[in-house]
Design an enzyme around this catalytic site. Sequence first.
Site, mmCIF file in Angstrom:
data_model
loop_
_atom_site.group_PDB
_atom_site.id
_atom_site.type_symbol
_atom_site.label_atom_id
_atom_site.label_comp_id
_atom_site.label_asym_id
_atom_site.label_seq_id
_atom_site.Cartn_x
_atom_site.Cartn_y
_atom_site.Cartn_z
ATOM 1 N N ASP A 45 9.305 -4.694 -14.018
ATOM 2 C CA ASP A 45 9.637 -4.508 -12.607
ATOM 3 C C ASP A 45 9.208 -5.717 -11.775
ATOM 4 O O ASP A 45 9.870 -6.071 -10.795
ATOM 5 C CB ASP A 45 8.963 -3.252 -12.069
ATOM 6 C CG ASP A 45 9.703 -1.980 -12.489
ATOM 7 O OD1 ASP A 45 10.841 -2.084 -12.978
ATOM 8 O OD2 ASP A 45 9.128 -0.879 -12.321
ATOM 9 N N GLY A 46 8.094 -6.353 -12.147
ATOM 10 C CA GLY A 46 7.648 -7.544 -11.427
ATOM 11 C C GLY A 46 8.653 -8.675 -11.514
ATOM 12 O O GLY A 46 8.856 -9.419 -10.550
ATOM 13 N N GLU A 121 7.081 -2.409 -1.660
ATOM 14 C CA GLU A 121 6.061 -1.966 -0.722
ATOM 15 C C GLU A 121 5.464 -3.145 0.042
ATOM 16 O O GLU A 121 5.579 -4.311 -0.354
ATOM 17 C CB GLU A 121 4.938 -1.237 -1.473
ATOM 18 C CG GLU A 121 4.191 -2.158 -2.434
ATOM 19 C CD GLU A 121 3.360 -1.413 -3.464
ATOM 20 O OE1 GLU A 121 3.476 -0.173 -3.536
ATOM 21 O OE2 GLU A 121 2.603 -2.077 -4.187
ATOM 22 N N ARG A 146 -9.218 3.121 10.616
ATOM 23 C CA ARG A 146 -10.239 2.245 10.068
ATOM 24 C C ARG A 146 -10.439 2.628 8.611
ATOM 25 O O ARG A 146 -10.670 3.804 8.289
ATOM 26 C CB ARG A 146 -11.564 2.364 10.819
ATOM 27 C CG ARG A 146 -12.626 1.399 10.276
ATOM 28 C CD ARG A 146 -13.829 1.301 11.179
ATOM 29 N NE ARG A 146 -14.720 0.251 10.730
ATOM 30 C CZ ARG A 146 -15.766 -0.206 11.420
ATOM 31 N NH1 ARG A 146 -16.030 0.319 12.606
ATOM 32 N NH2 ARG A 146 -16.526 -1.157 10.950
ATOM 33 N N ALA A 160 4.780 3.612 -6.815
ATOM 34 C CA ALA A 160 3.798 2.582 -7.148
ATOM 35 C C ALA A 160 2.456 2.860 -6.447
ATOM 36 O O ALA A 160 1.876 3.932 -6.616
ATOM 37 C CB ALA A 160 4.364 1.206 -6.797
ATOM 38 N N TYR A 161 1.969 1.905 -5.661
ATOM 39 C CA TYR A 161 0.674 2.046 -4.990
ATOM 40 C C TYR A 161 0.634 3.320 -4.152
ATOM 41 O O TYR A 161 -0.360 4.058 -4.118
ATOM 42 C CB TYR A 161 0.447 0.816 -4.106
ATOM 43 C CG TYR A 161 -0.992 0.518 -3.756
ATOM 44 C CD1 TYR A 161 -2.008 1.454 -3.947
ATOM 45 C CD2 TYR A 161 -1.342 -0.725 -3.216
ATOM 46 C CE1 TYR A 161 -3.321 1.162 -3.615
ATOM 47 C CE2 TYR A 161 -2.655 -1.029 -2.893
ATOM 48 C CZ TYR A 161 -3.643 -0.073 -3.081
ATOM 49 O OH TYR A 161 -4.941 -0.370 -2.751
ATOM 50 N N ASN A 162 1.736 3.604 -3.467
ATOM 51 C CA ASN A 162 1.816 4.792 -2.627
ATOM 52 C C ASN A 162 1.442 6.056 -3.391
ATOM 53 O O ASN A 162 0.670 6.888 -2.909
ATOM 54 C CB ASN A 162 3.234 4.914 -2.064
ATOM 55 C CG ASN A 162 3.512 6.265 -1.444
ATOM 56 O OD1 ASN A 162 3.100 6.553 -0.330
ATOM 57 N ND2 ASN A 162 4.220 7.113 -2.171
ATOM 58 N N SER A 164 -0.384 6.300 -6.048
ATOM 59 C CA SER A 164 -1.779 6.273 -6.491
ATOM 60 C C SER A 164 -2.747 6.679 -5.388
ATOM 61 O O SER A 164 -3.889 7.062 -5.679
ATOM 62 C CB SER A 164 -2.139 4.875 -7.016
ATOM 63 O OG SER A 164 -2.252 3.940 -5.959
#
Length: 274
Positions: A45-46, A121, A146, A160-162, A164
């Site tokens: 994917d990268g 993302e 914060r 992806a990151y979302n 996790s």
Amino acid sequence: MKYALLDRGDSHSQQLAKRFHQLAADKGFALSPKSPEIVISIGGDGTLLHAFHTFMDQLYDVAFVGVHTGHLGFYADWRANELDELVEMMATAEPKRIMYPLAQIDLETSEGPARYLALNEFTLKGVDGTLVAQININDEIFEMFRGDGIVISTPTGSTAYNKSVGGAVIHPSIPSLQIAEIASINNRVYRTLGSSVILPQHHHCDIISKKEQRLVLNIDHLNIQRDDIRSIRCKVSTDQICFARYRPFPFWNRVREAFLGYEENRNGLSADQQ
């Protein structure tokens, strides 16, 4: 057919790229790195994210095809041992053109505006400490944040990151953005919703820096550090990426195979459920 090819750079991907060029030449395809009709990505994917950013100024003219050389990717339809079949279908079949939404990221800085597109993302973090920012939705204050950072994901990037950090998985047929928190700190001054928020394509959010701070922005695979960001606007772009689909591979099948495993699921079903 005119095509361009990008590979991950490892020996396996380079061997596959050489093989693809040989098969493509036999079918009369023309290698055209500057103005292709199809962009082939060989790697993961990268690699496809890199291909997207390489040809970002030609999105209306090109379609992408991914060949994965390792674990199944969300953007790659083809395995390394299927090159012959892929080239044959490219030569004989008309692909289905699948459009995926993109995120548009507009920065306001002391040097002026800057614009980026993200397929997966956009993440924002503080370099020297916690990120402190006000988040507005449709020009109205929503929350004071914060914490470690914020993830803005597209539907395809929602896996992806979302994911996790507890965000939802969104089907790419729904043009939207998702805002997810990374380790927010809640007290009497800074209060956040605590769950991800999904914005439709006609909405936007603004992230407004509330102190002098060095920020690191990750836009797909790009890494940018700045200390002069005043605000960041995120919305669904009017641009889209096109994938050439030569055979069906539903999104939920990708999700299942990536996170759950096909055989494991089948083994857990009764005969009538299968």
